[in-house]
Write a protein that holds these residues in place. Structure first.
Motif, PDB file in Angstrom:
ATOM      1  N   ALA A 399       0.888  -1.170   0.000  1.00  0.00           N
ATOM      2  CA  ALA A 399       0.000   0.000   0.000  1.00  0.00           C
ATOM      3  C   ALA A 399       0.918   1.210   0.000  1.00  0.00           C
ATOM      4  O   ALA A 399       1.660   1.439   0.963  1.00  0.00           O
ATOM      5  CB  ALA A 399      -0.896  -0.014   1.228  1.00  0.00           C
ATOM      6  N   GLY A 405      -1.498  11.596  -3.330  1.00  0.00           N
ATOM      7  CA  GLY A 405      -2.615  10.685  -3.059  1.00  0.00           C
ATOM      8  C   GLY A 405      -3.193  10.916  -1.672  1.00  0.00           C
ATOM      9  O   GLY A 405      -4.413  10.952  -1.491  1.00  0.00           O
ATOM     10  N   ARG A 410      -6.243   8.928  -1.024  1.00  0.00           N
ATOM     11  CA  ARG A 410      -6.111   7.767  -1.902  1.00  0.00           C
ATOM     12  C   ARG A 410      -4.775   7.033  -1.714  1.00  0.00           C
ATOM     13  O   ARG A 410      -3.761   7.621  -1.364  1.00  0.00           O
ATOM     14  CB  ARG A 410      -6.305   8.171  -3.359  1.00  0.00           C
ATOM     15  CG  ARG A 410      -7.739   8.662  -3.608  1.00  0.00           C
ATOM     16  CD  ARG A 410      -7.967   9.072  -5.029  1.00  0.00           C
ATOM     17  NE  ARG A 410      -8.187   7.935  -5.934  1.00  0.00           N
ATOM     18  CZ  ARG A 410      -9.327   7.265  -6.028  1.00  0.00           C
ATOM     19  NH1 ARG A 410     -10.342   7.555  -5.249  1.00  0.00           N
ATOM     20  NH2 ARG A 410      -9.443   6.288  -6.892  1.00  0.00           N
ATOM     21  N   VAL A 411      -4.831   5.722  -1.980  1.00  0.00           N
ATOM     22  CA  VAL A 411      -3.704   4.818  -1.772  1.00  0.00           C
ATOM     23  C   VAL A 411      -3.431   4.082  -3.074  1.00  0.00           C
ATOM     24  O   VAL A 411      -4.379   3.724  -3.776  1.00  0.00           O
ATOM     25  CB  VAL A 411      -4.090   3.728  -0.733  1.00  0.00           C
ATOM     26  CG1 VAL A 411      -2.932   2.798  -0.452  1.00  0.00           C
ATOM     27  CG2 VAL A 411      -4.639   4.336   0.517  1.00  0.00           C
ATOM     28  N   GLU A 412      -2.171   3.826  -3.373  1.00  0.00           N
ATOM     29  CA  GLU A 412      -1.887   2.955  -4.513  1.00  0.00           C
ATOM     30  C   GLU A 412      -1.641   1.552  -3.980  1.00  0.00           C
ATOM     31  O   GLU A 412      -0.773   1.351  -3.135  1.00  0.00           O
ATOM     32  CB  GLU A 412      -0.676   3.453  -5.294  1.00  0.00           C
ATOM     33  CG  GLU A 412      -0.537   2.703  -6.602  1.00  0.00           C
ATOM     34  CD  GLU A 412       0.640   3.159  -7.453  1.00  0.00           C
ATOM     35  OE1 GLU A 412       0.582   2.949  -8.667  1.00  0.00           O
ATOM     36  OE2 GLU A 412       1.607   3.705  -6.892  1.00  0.00           O
ATOM     37  N   LEU A 413      -2.420   0.615  -4.477  1.00  0.00           N
ATOM     38  CA  LEU A 413      -2.291  -0.761  -4.002  1.00  0.00           C
ATOM     39  C   LEU A 413      -1.599  -1.576  -5.073  1.00  0.00           C
ATOM     40  O   LEU A 413      -2.055  -1.610  -6.217  1.00  0.00           O
ATOM     41  CB  LEU A 413      -3.690  -1.318  -3.725  1.00  0.00           C
ATOM     42  CG  LEU A 413      -3.771  -2.500  -2.764  1.00  0.00           C
ATOM     43  CD1 LEU A 413      -3.172  -2.148  -1.404  1.00  0.00           C
ATOM     44  CD2 LEU A 413      -5.233  -2.906  -2.586  1.00  0.00           C
ATOM     45  N   LYS A 414      -0.495  -2.215  -4.683  1.00  0.00           N
ATOM     46  CA  LYS A 414       0.246  -3.028  -5.658  1.00  0.00           C
ATOM     47  C   LYS A 414       0.257  -4.475  -5.195  1.00  0.00           C
ATOM     48  O   LYS A 414       0.532  -4.760  -4.031  1.00  0.00           O
ATOM     49  CB  LYS A 414       1.679  -2.510  -5.780  1.00  0.00           C
ATOM     50  CG  LYS A 414       2.574  -3.396  -6.638  1.00  0.00           C
ATOM     51  CD  LYS A 414       3.978  -2.833  -6.792  1.00  0.00           C
ATOM     52  CE  LYS A 414       4.976  -3.945  -7.079  1.00  0.00           C
ATOM     53  NZ  LYS A 414       6.350  -3.482  -7.191  1.00  0.00           N
ATOM     54  N   GLU A 420       0.482  -5.761 -10.604  1.00  0.00           N
ATOM     55  CA  GLU A 420      -0.696  -4.940 -10.923  1.00  0.00           C
ATOM     56  C   GLU A 420      -0.883  -3.840  -9.867  1.00  0.00           C
ATOM     57  O   GLU A 420      -0.778  -4.089  -8.676  1.00  0.00           O
ATOM     58  CB  GLU A 420      -1.925  -5.859 -10.941  1.00  0.00           C
ATOM     59  CG  GLU A 420      -3.215  -5.174 -11.322  1.00  0.00           C
ATOM     60  CD  GLU A 420      -4.439  -5.909 -10.747  1.00  0.00           C
ATOM     61  OE1 GLU A 420      -5.460  -5.253 -10.547  1.00  0.00           O
ATOM     62  OE2 GLU A 420      -4.327  -7.133 -10.488  1.00  0.00           O
ATOM     63  N   ARG A 421      -1.161  -2.602 -10.343  1.00  0.00           N
ATOM     64  CA  ARG A 421      -1.345  -1.470  -9.424  1.00  0.00           C
ATOM     65  C   ARG A 421      -2.696  -0.832  -9.635  1.00  0.00           C
ATOM     66  O   ARG A 421      -3.189  -0.771 -10.749  1.00  0.00           O
ATOM     67  CB  ARG A 421      -0.319  -0.365  -9.716  1.00  0.00           C
ATOM     68  CG  ARG A 421       1.096  -0.717  -9.435  1.00  0.00           C
ATOM     69  CD  ARG A 421       1.976   0.242 -10.229  1.00  0.00           C
ATOM     70  NE  ARG A 421       3.370  -0.082 -10.038  1.00  0.00           N
ATOM     71  CZ  ARG A 421       4.118   0.412  -9.050  1.00  0.00           C
ATOM     72  NH1 ARG A 421       3.616   1.278  -8.199  1.00  0.00           N
ATOM     73  NH2 ARG A 421       5.380   0.059  -8.930  1.00  0.00           N
ATOM     74  N   GLN A 422      -3.255  -0.302  -8.555  1.00  0.00           N
ATOM     75  CA  GLN A 422      -4.556   0.369  -8.645  1.00  0.00           C
ATOM     76  C   GLN A 422      -4.575   1.499  -7.655  1.00  0.00           C
ATOM     77  O   GLN A 422      -4.134   1.318  -6.504  1.00  0.00           O
ATOM     78  CB  GLN A 422      -5.641  -0.615  -8.196  1.00  0.00           C
ATOM     79  CG  GLN A 422      -6.431  -1.241  -9.302  1.00  0.00           C
ATOM     80  CD  GLN A 422      -7.521  -2.120  -8.711  1.00  0.00           C
ATOM     81  OE1 GLN A 422      -7.259  -2.981  -7.881  1.00  0.00           O
ATOM     82  NE2 GLN A 422      -8.750  -1.899  -9.143  1.00  0.00           N
ATOM     83  N   GLU A 423      -5.093   2.663  -8.073  1.00  0.00           N
ATOM     84  CA  GLU A 423      -5.242   3.728  -7.085  1.00  0.00           C
ATOM     85  C   GLU A 423      -6.658   3.660  -6.534  1.00  0.00           C
ATOM     86  O   GLU A 423      -7.623   3.645  -7.284  1.00  0.00           O
ATOM     87  CB  GLU A 423      -4.973   5.084  -7.725  1.00  0.00           C
ATOM     88  CG  GLU A 423      -4.457   6.063  -6.688  1.00  0.00           C
ATOM     89  CD  GLU A 423      -4.503   7.495  -7.157  1.00  0.00           C
ATOM     90  OE1 GLU A 423      -3.466   7.963  -7.653  1.00  0.00           O
ATOM     91  OE2 GLU A 423      -5.573   8.113  -7.024  1.00  0.00           O
ATOM     92  N   ALA A 429      -9.353   0.175  -0.784  1.00  0.00           N
ATOM     93  CA  ALA A 429      -8.071  -0.521  -0.605  1.00  0.00           C
ATOM     94  C   ALA A 429      -8.200  -1.550   0.514  1.00  0.00           C
ATOM     95  O   ALA A 429      -7.773  -2.703   0.371  1.00  0.00           O
ATOM     96  CB  ALA A 429      -6.967   0.479  -0.300  1.00  0.00           C
TER      97      ALA A 429
END
Ligand code: P5A
Length: 435
Positions: A399, A405, A410-414, A420-423, A429
């Motif tokens: 995270a 962010g 917001r968090v970037e989850l990898k 694969e990454r998703q904001e 999250a």
């Protein structure tokens, strides 16, 4: 756990002494440190993995009806003189003399001792069947300890021992352990192939090795792809003698062999589409050896008709510490370890990219409190260092919290596996991480 407080000595460079990837990564990711040839100390991160593997092994042994005991590491030589193995074992056995000049040894395995314990406690055939196991350190003074914990001198083994009235009973016990092993390795996130094996110095005539698939493995193997697709946990295989018989028949009908035992004619009969070759690592080995130890050690019970019976035994080993290395051989990429979820030391790394920023700190704290097994990288380090270390130690999720962010919540989850990454919003999250 906060990384600023955690003992995690990672290494930037590849250690020169490590020849294989798992050994390199175990040293670099701060899992273990060598204390002498083939003898390792487990550091906090590595110890968590070892304990997780141990817990899954234990659950599956218990589910198969085995009962846990704990035998000592040090054994009296006398037992081994009785079985005849004291001399056979040669230099691989670490021999010790106590202050009274009594010959002792650091146990390489426990067939003799468990036989003695069972003999002391069991009276008649009504005490059968039984399966007793422990998870204990072993010592084998290997000529060439190498590959880190994969071939150590001191290593952690789960060893189970079954006692049955006759051959038919022993076969049921043997099959139950085989099923328990298939379930165990699947739960660890590994693909395991059972192979007919030579029983070696342990003796006996029914023996299987369990090889897990890893490109970097030592042995070349040939197998039916069915082994990869069957779900041993959810497939409805049970521990009644009838279902074990069906399970064993299905299992042994499928082709699997190491290059040494490869049989071209049998291989040709496997449908072309199901033929697989690969490499693998031995993580388990099971044996039926009849009365090899019960007879010389005098384990005799009263039978149903009053006549004495000598129980039939089997022993069943899993290399628990070897599995840590084997999992890494099977699950890594160029950047580091990629732990399967069930054995990962923590579930998620939280990367605070700007520890001095109030919004970053606040968002990280909220994540940290909500995720049960999180490792919060709150160190005062550059983002690049944090990314590198997170990939190296290989927790399933990252995270990533940066100032932009964080300001928007917001968090970037990898996902470590696949990258694969998703904001996402904090809520989404968490839903993804905890779901
Ligand atoms: C079975 C249980 C036995 O010792 N006696 C009790 C039987 N079998 S075995 O094949 O020799 O070992 C069982 C598993 O232990 C692991 N292992 C090792 N792991 C790390 N370093 C070693 N030097 C080592 N030797 C054996 C393997 O996974 C093996 O399958």
């Amino acid at each position: 756990m906060r990384l600023s407080k955690y003992f995690l000595p990672t290494l930037k460079e590849n250690p020169a002494e490590a020849q294989i990837v798992s050994h390199r990564l175990m040293l670099r990711a701060g899992l273990v440190r060598q204390q002498a040839a083939g003898i390792y100390a487990w550091l906090p991160l590595g110890f968590r993995v070892l304990k997780k593997i141990e817990a899954i092994v234990r659950e599956e042994q218990d589910a198969a009806g085995a009962q846990e005991v704990l035998m000592p590491t040090i054994q009296p030589a006398e037992l081994w003189q009785q079985s005849g193995r004291y001399d056979d074992y040669g230099k691989e056995m670490l021999r010790i003399t106590d202050r009274h000049d009594r010959p002792m040894l650091y146990g390489p395995t426990n067939e003799e001792m468990i036989t003695e314990i069972f003999k002391d406690g069991a009276k008649s055939y009504r005490d059968l069947p039984k399966n007793l196991y422990h998870i204990q350190w072993k010592f084998r003074d290997e000529v060439r300890p190498r590959f880190g914990v994969m071939r150590g001198r001191e290593f952690l083994m789960k060893d189970a021992y079954s006692f049955d009235a006759d051959y038919e009973g022993a076969v049921v016990s043997y099959r139950a352990m085989m099923l328990a092993y298939m379930r165990t390795f699947q739960r660890l996130g590994l693909k395991a192939i059972p192979m007919q094996a030579d029983s070696g110095p342990i003796g006996g005539d029914l023996s299987h090795e369990f090889i897990i698939l890893a490109e970097t493995g030592e042995s070349e193997i040939f197998y039916d792809s069915d082994f990869e697709t069957v779900d041993w946990v959810k497939g409805g295989y049970g521990y009644t003698p009838a279902s074990l018989e069906k399970f064993f028949a299905e299992m042994t009908a499928r082709y699997a062999a190491t290059d040494e035992k490869h049989d071209k004619a049998a291989w040709e009969k496997v449908p072309q589409a199901r033929r697989r070759t690969g490499r693998g690592i031995e993580v388990g080995h099971i044996f039926y050896f009849g009365q090899k130890y019960s007879a010389p050690l005098g384990l005799t019970l009263a039978g149903p008709d009053g006549r004495p019976i000598i129980p039939h035994m089997g022993s069943y080993g899993i290399g628990v510490s070897r599995l840590v290395g084997a999992v890494i051989e099977a699950c890594h990429d160029a950047n580091g370890i990629v732990w399967p979820d069930p054995v990962a030391p923590f579930r998620c790394a939280i990367l605070n990219l700007k520890p001095g920023d109030a919004a970053c700190a606040a968002l990280c704290e909220r994540l940290y409190r909500a995720i049960p097994e999180a490792l919060l990288d709150d160190r005062d380090e550059r983002a690049g260092v944090k990314f590198g270390d997170a990939d190296l130690i290989g927790l399933p999720w990252q995270a990533i919290v940066g100032p932009r962010g964080a300001a928007a919540g917001r968090v970037e989850l990898k996902r470590r596996a696949g990258g694969e990454r998703q904001e996402l919003s904090l809520e989404d999250a968490l839903a993804k991480l905890l779901g």
